[in-house]
Motif scaffolding. Structure first.
Motif, PDB file in Angstrom:
ATOM      1  N   SER A  62       1.068  -1.077  -0.133  1.00  0.00           N
ATOM      2  CA  SER A  62      -0.239  -0.239  -0.048  1.00  0.00           C
ATOM      3  C   SER A  62       0.438   0.629  -0.452  1.00  0.00           C
ATOM      4  N   ARG A  63       0.877   2.008  -0.975  1.00  0.00           N
ATOM      5  CA  ARG A  63       1.815   3.157  -1.228  1.00  0.00           C
ATOM      6  C   ARG A  63       1.998   4.165   0.589  1.00  0.00           C
ATOM      7  N   ASP A  64       0.559   4.473   1.001  1.00  0.00           N
ATOM      8  CA  ASP A  64       0.633   5.186   2.109  1.00  0.00           C
ATOM      9  C   ASP A  64       1.220   4.606   3.632  1.00  0.00           C
ATOM     10  N   TYR A  65       1.473   3.465   3.088  1.00  0.00           N
ATOM     11  CA  TYR A  65       2.541   1.945   4.163  1.00  0.00           C
ATOM     12  C   TYR A  65       3.290   1.832   3.979  1.00  0.00           C
ATOM     13  N   LEU A  66       3.887   2.207   2.887  1.00  0.00           N
ATOM     14  CA  LEU A  66       5.525   1.657   2.332  1.00  0.00           C
ATOM     15  C   LEU A  66       6.775   2.793   2.174  1.00  0.00           C
ATOM     16  N   PRO A  67       7.351   2.811   2.290  1.00  0.00           N
ATOM     17  CA  PRO A  67       8.887   3.652   2.063  1.00  0.00           C
ATOM     18  C   PRO A  67       9.101   3.500   0.179  1.00  0.00           C
ATOM     19  N   ASP A  68       9.671   3.745   0.105  1.00  0.00           N
ATOM     20  CA  ASP A  68      10.319   4.135  -1.678  1.00  0.00           C
ATOM     21  C   ASP A  68      10.891   4.655  -2.339  1.00  0.00           C
ATOM     22  N   PRO A  69      12.176   3.586  -1.644  1.00  0.00           N
ATOM     23  CA  PRO A  69      13.082   3.219  -2.111  1.00  0.00           C
ATOM     24  C   PRO A  69      13.645   2.794  -3.134  1.00  0.00           C
ATOM     25  N   VAL A  70      14.998   3.160  -3.397  1.00  0.00           N
ATOM     26  CA  VAL A  70      15.101   2.893  -4.794  1.00  0.00           C
ATOM     27  C   VAL A  70      15.450   1.517  -5.728  1.00  0.00           C
ATOM     28  N   THR A  71      14.757   1.289  -7.201  1.00  0.00           N
ATOM     29  CA  THR A  71      14.802   0.185  -7.160  1.00  0.00           C
ATOM     30  C   THR A  71      15.975  -0.166  -8.007  1.00  0.00           C
ATOM     31  N   PHE A  72      16.613   0.713  -9.029  1.00  0.00           N
ATOM     32  CA  PHE A  72      17.737   0.317  -9.533  1.00  0.00           C
ATOM     33  C   PHE A  72      18.746   1.040  -9.105  1.00  0.00           C
ATOM     34  N   THR A  73      19.228   0.626  -8.162  1.00  0.00           N
ATOM     35  CA  THR A  73      20.642   0.776  -6.884  1.00  0.00           C
ATOM     36  C   THR A  73      21.947   1.111  -7.594  1.00  0.00           C
ATOM     37  N   SER A  74      22.133  -0.138  -8.495  1.00  0.00           N
ATOM     38  CA  SER A  74      23.279  -0.141  -8.961  1.00  0.00           C
ATOM     39  C   SER A  74      23.456   1.588 -10.087  1.00  0.00           C
ATOM     40  N   ALA A  75      22.503   2.155 -10.618  1.00  0.00           N
ATOM     41  CA  ALA A  75      22.190   3.412 -10.935  1.00  0.00           C
ATOM     42  C   ALA A  75      22.391   4.166 -10.132  1.00  0.00           C
ATOM     43  N   ALA A  76      21.934   3.833  -9.014  1.00  0.00           N
ATOM     44  CA  ALA A  76      21.842   5.739  -8.446  1.00  0.00           C
ATOM     45  C   ALA A  76      22.799   5.067  -7.472  1.00  0.00           C
ATOM     46  N   ILE A 129       2.142   4.185   9.355  1.00  0.00           N
ATOM     47  CA  ILE A 129       3.127   3.187  10.180  1.00  0.00           C
ATOM     48  C   ILE A 129       2.498   2.124  10.627  1.00  0.00           C
ATOM     49  N   LEU A 130       2.127   1.228   9.637  1.00  0.00           N
ATOM     50  CA  LEU A 130       1.301  -0.089   9.830  1.00  0.00           C
ATOM     51  C   LEU A 130       0.651  -0.931  10.873  1.00  0.00           C
ATOM     52  N   ASN A 131       1.586  -0.704  11.978  1.00  0.00           N
ATOM     53  CA  ASN A 131       0.866  -0.752  13.492  1.00  0.00           C
ATOM     54  C   ASN A 131       0.191  -0.195  14.149  1.00  0.00           C
ATOM     55  N   ASN A 132      -0.121   0.865  13.468  1.00  0.00           N
ATOM     56  CA  ASN A 132      -1.086   1.938  14.041  1.00  0.00           C
ATOM     57  C   ASN A 132      -2.450   1.877  13.251  1.00  0.00           C
ATOM     58  N   ILE A 133      -2.884   0.493  12.414  1.00  0.00           N
ATOM     59  CA  ILE A 133      -3.799   0.137  11.870  1.00  0.00           C
ATOM     60  C   ILE A 133      -4.802  -0.304  13.181  1.00  0.00           C
ATOM     61  N   PRO A 134      -5.755   0.088  13.876  1.00  0.00           N
ATOM     62  CA  PRO A 134      -6.709  -0.907  14.440  1.00  0.00           C
ATOM     63  C   PRO A 134      -6.901  -2.342  14.555  1.00  0.00           C
ATOM     64  N   GLY A 135      -6.220  -3.437  14.971  1.00  0.00           N
ATOM     65  CA  GLY A 135      -7.086  -4.796  14.788  1.00  0.00           C
ATOM     66  C   GLY A 135      -6.276  -5.467  13.248  1.00  0.00           C
ATOM     67  N   ILE A 136      -5.404  -4.835  13.254  1.00  0.00           N
ATOM     68  CA  ILE A 136      -4.333  -5.716  12.100  1.00  0.00           C
ATOM     69  C   ILE A 136      -3.842  -6.883  12.697  1.00  0.00           C
ATOM     70  N   PRO A 137      -3.667  -7.808  11.406  1.00  0.00           N
ATOM     71  CA  PRO A 137      -3.157  -8.883  12.362  1.00  0.00           C
ATOM     72  C   PRO A 137      -1.746  -9.134  12.612  1.00  0.00           C
ATOM     73  N   ALA A 138      -1.409  -9.964  13.523  1.00  0.00           N
ATOM     74  CA  ALA A 138      -0.068  -9.877  14.099  1.00  0.00           C
ATOM     75  C   ALA A 138       1.229 -10.143  13.245  1.00  0.00           C
ATOM     76  N   SER A 139       0.571 -10.859  12.284  1.00  0.00           N
ATOM     77  CA  SER A 139       1.528 -11.926  11.176  1.00  0.00           C
ATOM     78  C   SER A 139       1.180 -10.919  10.149  1.00  0.00           C
ATOM     79  N   THR A 140       1.536  -9.800  10.056  1.00  0.00           N
ATOM     80  CA  THR A 140       1.312  -8.616   8.579  1.00  0.00           C
ATOM     81  C   THR A 140       2.887  -7.930   8.402  1.00  0.00           C
ATOM     82  N   HIS A 141       2.766  -7.845   7.519  1.00  0.00           N
ATOM     83  CA  HIS A 141       3.955  -7.835   7.026  1.00  0.00           C
ATOM     84  C   HIS A 141       4.275  -6.825   6.002  1.00  0.00           C
ATOM     85  N   LEU A 142       5.513  -5.885   5.252  1.00  0.00           N
ATOM     86  CA  LEU A 142       4.254  -5.048   4.419  1.00  0.00           C
ATOM     87  C   LEU A 142       5.794  -6.085   3.421  1.00  0.00           C
TER      88      LEU A 142
END
Length: 947
Positions: free
Chosen positions: A470-484, A510-523
């Motif tokens: 989810s865009r709101d909950y994910l960081p935005d690191p560079v994908t093509f790190t060799s060129a960067a 922050i993902l964990n701020n969502i009320p009731g989100i399952p404990a086994s949730t990963h970005l």
């Protein structure tokens, strides 16, 4: 049988989620957005043994990387491929026909229906020895929710297939025939609209099943599988091996020819005529080329170059101002692993080693005679007597939920179907049947925060791992790190010319701020691995971190450390630039503040360090022009300018709003496969553009975009008048002929209303006004297909000439005289002149010679072969020559090499000569293991055309 699920790419500025299921014998890829091909290179992963591609949606987000992948797969010797997706898949694939062709690849397209199955045990969309795949249509429902059945109109005739050559039973539907054979089988097809007069045949008039059959015929033409590559049989003498190979090839070719003959015979009444590949065509006075794309042996069917039948998608729902279209959810069930054979139990029952035990392990009951208390008796032994309980098959669920309007249909699909209920059940019997281990959630804005969706997630058993994008909950690191990382080092040389790519390591929420989100949730993150058997929690593969030098370096407060020799080169270059700036010898050309930003400087295929062709021209106070738009151009723009408002101005939306013209030189994929994505993103600009976007190109490019617009709004019919306005390249010909050529390679072809010559001329006049241009002329150049260069002259007195792809040609010299800047392709080094001629490209020296003949003030070389992964061997002047060149300002042009993301103002382009030695040294420092120059030019099929 061990297997895993992994994430190739996640949601970021330049990628969309791509998920891969990996077995020892096969791989299955789910979704392929832009840059999927390039991401494989960056990740050091591979696509070998890929057996299937699956799409949750066939819009630009999820499937725009498909054509590039298909050509890469074919060149990687993959010979057969299943492609599964929702309605529109066939139309999308058929729309690629003018630039995608591989005779070594056989494609089995499997298109689902938007009508949910109502039977207790639905049949899978796809099944083989490894996986069984079920598809669930998820249709948006207006809020507050209404009866889903009122929104399930299926407006396109579809079919589904379990495997190549297998038909799937479906629920009766007035829109869907009960039985229909695929063009992939050996059986002849019924002719599409057999009653049509061939002389008046137009594919655009076909509807229903006939339209679908036409699309299948187009896909069959693109991927006939007539030249499949066979692996050599082991343990044979060389002579026998060669003979057997020839025999196999002959049989395969005979079979393919027979299939093609059947298909052609079946549609003979509608496609009885065939177009001929042009043997000799005039392209310039005294310059001819024979047999355009000579390697293409097959003759496309009559109507191949006509517009496809109109595709009528499921009517999109307007949701919070944006269209909400259906998606396809997938449930992927892995193989059931049989229980362990109990040798002691078998011995106790008298089952001897050998075939009887084998039958028992295969689930068969056996009868045998054994001696008990001295008497021979007959004993029946069942598998469960000697084989332990089988292991429930691991299961993966992939959900694409773009809006909150999709949530109701998702919940009802899993809640009302007795079959799909089992995947969220805690009943012991259901758990023995299916072991759901991971659910991938691709969520649009507001979906994760919705209480209904959180409750749905919690409906799975606690051991399930939820992987969330989810865009709101994910960081935005560079994908093509060799060129960067290379860019980060060069930023110390000149921060203005080499800016650091835009990125963010912190999510907005922050993902964990969502009320009731399952404990086994990963970005969701790139290079994430989820073992399915044996099951284990998600982990990040170590090579991803070890190969990423960019983020650790850019996160440090200290500048990136440079080796001593590189520091010396940087310091020398900076001093020379400073000294020359103060000397008073700097030539200030007209248009000095016009900025040239190469977004892609590679040829044919993307690499870790260079994307494919695209160049942005920014004209202060007037607007932007984009020259070509290869796959990934959108991502390059976002990394250059930033996505969010807080990134500053101008951000990418400002750049897109000010984009007034896109010129696409020709149909080859590395020059236009990113165009549709740019147009789709432009529709999202808020506030919307106040002026139109003029698309200057040839008919095949316009046709492709129009066919795609059946599936997604690309702005072609904007009632405001500020959408996409077509201009035919042929109408702007530099010789000002006043009419289209009526024969030969350069004829327009077709009779669509938007081809009208005067309409294009009128549109061009408006484009001149909007951009302050004196003229915009196209130039016929010398390539393997119809290709145009461009000459852009501004009323402020400067001009830019763009070569497109071409061998050296005099037409460009004549049309572009006294250019301020020539942007010319330089695909090959000077020692590869013969290869450059074969591929109708230019060498470095040839490109420079064209610029000198043109008396261009500046020459920017671009479009470098993938054989030069970082630094092309250009032979461009080194610093000790520059002073002498400066004295010959009126005779010698300033020559520079293009690098992705370089900010090159025309008036400061001279700096690049001083920087060349420093840039070379910097690249030399960062050589990676796989940065090896190839002996031969990669052939990934971008140079493909059947016009």
């Amino acid at each position: 049988m061990n297997w895993s699920a992994s994430v190739l790419t996640t949601l970021s500025s330049d990628t969309e989620p791509t998920i891969i299921l990996t077995f020892d014998s096969a791989k299955y890829i789910f979704n392929a957005g832009e840059n999927t091909n390039r991401a494989f290179l960056q990740s050091r992963g591979n696509w070998k043994r890929t057996r299937g591609l699956f799409f949750t949606d066939v819009g630009m987000k999820r499937s725009s990387g498909l054509p590039g992948l298909l050509m890469s797969f074919a060149d990687a010797t993959i010979s057969k491929l299943n492609i599964v997706g929702p309605p529109g898949l066939l139309h999308y694939m058929a729309s690629m026909r003018l630039y995608t062709f591989r005779d070594s690849l056989l494609i089995n397209p499997i298109e689902s229906s938007w009508t949910p199955s109502s039977v207790p045990s639905p049949e899978p969309l796809y099944k083989d020895a490894n996986i069984t795949v079920y598809g669930i249509p998820i249709l948006p429902i207006p809020e507050p929710a209404q009866n889903p059945s009122t929104f399930l109109t299926d407006t396109s005739s579809t079919d589904t297939t379990a495997e190549a050559g297998m038909k799937r039973k479906r629920d009766p539907s007035p829109d869907l025939p009960e039985k229909r054979q695929s063009l992939m089988t050996d059986e002849p097809e019924s002719a599409p609209e057999a009653s049509l007069d061939p002389a008046k045949f137009s594919p655009e008039t076909l509807e229903g099943d006939a339209a679908q059959e036409w699309r299948r015929l187009m896909i069959k033409t693109m991927f006939p599988g007539s030249n499949m590559k066979k692996p050599d049989p082991p343990q044979q003498s060389q002579k026998k091996q060669k003979g057997k190979n020839r025999s196999r090839e002959n049989k395969a070719n005979d079979k393919a020819a027979a299939n093609n003959a059947k298909t052609e015979e079946a549609s003979k009444s509608a496609t009885s005529a065939f177009v001929q590949v042009q043997e000799t065509v005039d392209i310039t006075p005294a310059e001819t080329v024979t047999n355009v794309d000579t390697w293409r042996r097959a003759r496309p069917p009559f109507g191949f170059h006509s517009q496809l039948p109109k595709f009528i998608p499921h009517a999109p729902l307007s949701h919070r101002g944006q269209p909400a279209t259906p998606t396809l959810a997938y449930i992927i069930v892995g193989p059931r692993v049989r229980g362990k054979f109990d040798v002691k139990a078998a011995e106790a029952l008298g089952v001897p080693p050998g075939p009887l035990r084998g039958r028992l392990t295969r689930g068969q009951t056996v009868t045998l005679k054994v001696k008990v208390d001295g008497e021979m008796i007959e004993r029946v032994v069942r598998p469960e007597d000697v084989v332990g309980e089988s292991e429930a098959p691991g299961t993966v669920v992939i959900l694409d939920i773009p809006t909150t309007a999709h949530i109701s249909a998702l919940i009802s699909s899993f809640g009302e179907s007795p079959f799909y209920k089992r995947f969220r059940s805690e009943d012991p019997e259901d758990l023995k049947e299916y072991a759901v281990r991971s659910v991938f959630h691709i969520c649009g804005k507001g979906v994760l925060e919705d209480e209904r969706y959180v409750a749905f997630m919690n409906g799975f058993i606690p051991s399930v791992h939820h992987v969330v994008a989810s865009r709101d909950y994910l960081p935005d690191p560079v994908t093509f790190t060799s060129a960067a990382f290379n860019q980060l080092r060069l930023n110390q040389l000149d921060p203005e010319i080499f800016p650091i790519p835009k990125y963010s390591l912190s999510p907005k929420k922050i993902l964990n701020n969502i009320p009731g989100i399952p404990a086994s949730t990963h970005l969701m993150s790139s290079s994430q691995l989820i073992p399915m058997r044996p099951p284990a929690p998600p982990l990040n593969e170590t090579f991803a971190k070890s190969g990423d030098m960019f983020h650790p370096a850019v996160s440090s407060d200290a500048p990136t450390p440079l080796p001593s020799l590189t520091r010396e080169r940087f310091a020398d270059a900076q001093k020379n630039v400073e000294d020359f700036s103060k000397s008073g010898k700097v030539h200030v050309p007209k248009g000095a503040d016009v900025k040239i930003i190469p977004l892609g400087t590679g040829s044919a295929i993307p690499t870790k360090y260079r994307n494919v062709s695209s160049t942005l021209i920014q004209i202060p106070e007037w607007g932007n022009i984009l020259l070509d738009a290869g796959e990934g151009t959108w991502g390059q723009l976002v990394r250059q300018f930033g996505l969010d408002d807080e990134a500053g101005s101008p951000n990418v939306w400002d750049v897109l709003r000010d984009l007034k013209c896109i010129f696409v030189s020709h149909i080859h994929g590395d020059h236009q496969m990113g165009l549709a994505q740019i147009l789709s993103k432009r529709r999202m600009v808020e506030p919307p553009p106040s002026q139109p976007l003029f698309l200057v190109s040839i008919r095949s490019v316009h046709l492709y975009i129009r066919e795609l617009s059946d599936m997604q709004d690309l702005g072609l019919n904007d009632p405001s008048g500020n959408g996409v306005i077509p201009i035919m390249s042929e109408s702007l010909h530099w010789r000002k002929t006043g009419a289209y050529q009526t024969g030969g390679m350069w004829q327009v072809g077709g009779d669509e209303p938007w081809l009208d010559f005067q309409l294009s001329q009128d549109n061009a006049q408006e484009m001149y006004r909007v951009l302050g241009l004196e003229s915009f002329s196209t130039v016929d150049v010398y390539h393997r297909t119809r290709c145009y260069g461009a000459v852009i002259r501004h009323k402020d007195g400067w001009s830019i000439v763009f070569s497109g792809d071409t061998q050296p040609t005099s037409t460009l010299v004549w049309a572009g005289q006294k250019a301020t800047l020539l942007i010319h392709e330089a695909t090959m080094a000077d020692d590869q002149a013969e290869m450059a001629t074969q591929k109708a490209h230019s060498t470095f020296g040839q490109a420079i010679a064209i610029g000198k003949r043109m008396t261009a003030e500046h020459i920017l070389l671009t479009h470098f072969s993938a054989r030069y992964p970082k630094m092309p061997p250009s032979g461009v002047a080194k610093p000790n020559q520059i002073e002498e060149d400066a004295q010959k300002r009126l005779k010698e042009p300033i020559i520079a090499l293009a690098f992705d993301h370089a900010n090159l103002e025309i008036g400061k382009m001279w700096k690049m000569n001083y920087y060349l030695a420093a840039v070379e040294q910097s690249f030399r420092d960062t050589v990676e293991e796989d940065d090896v120059e190839e002996d031969g030019e990669p052939v990934l099929g971008m140079d493909v055309d059947v016009e």
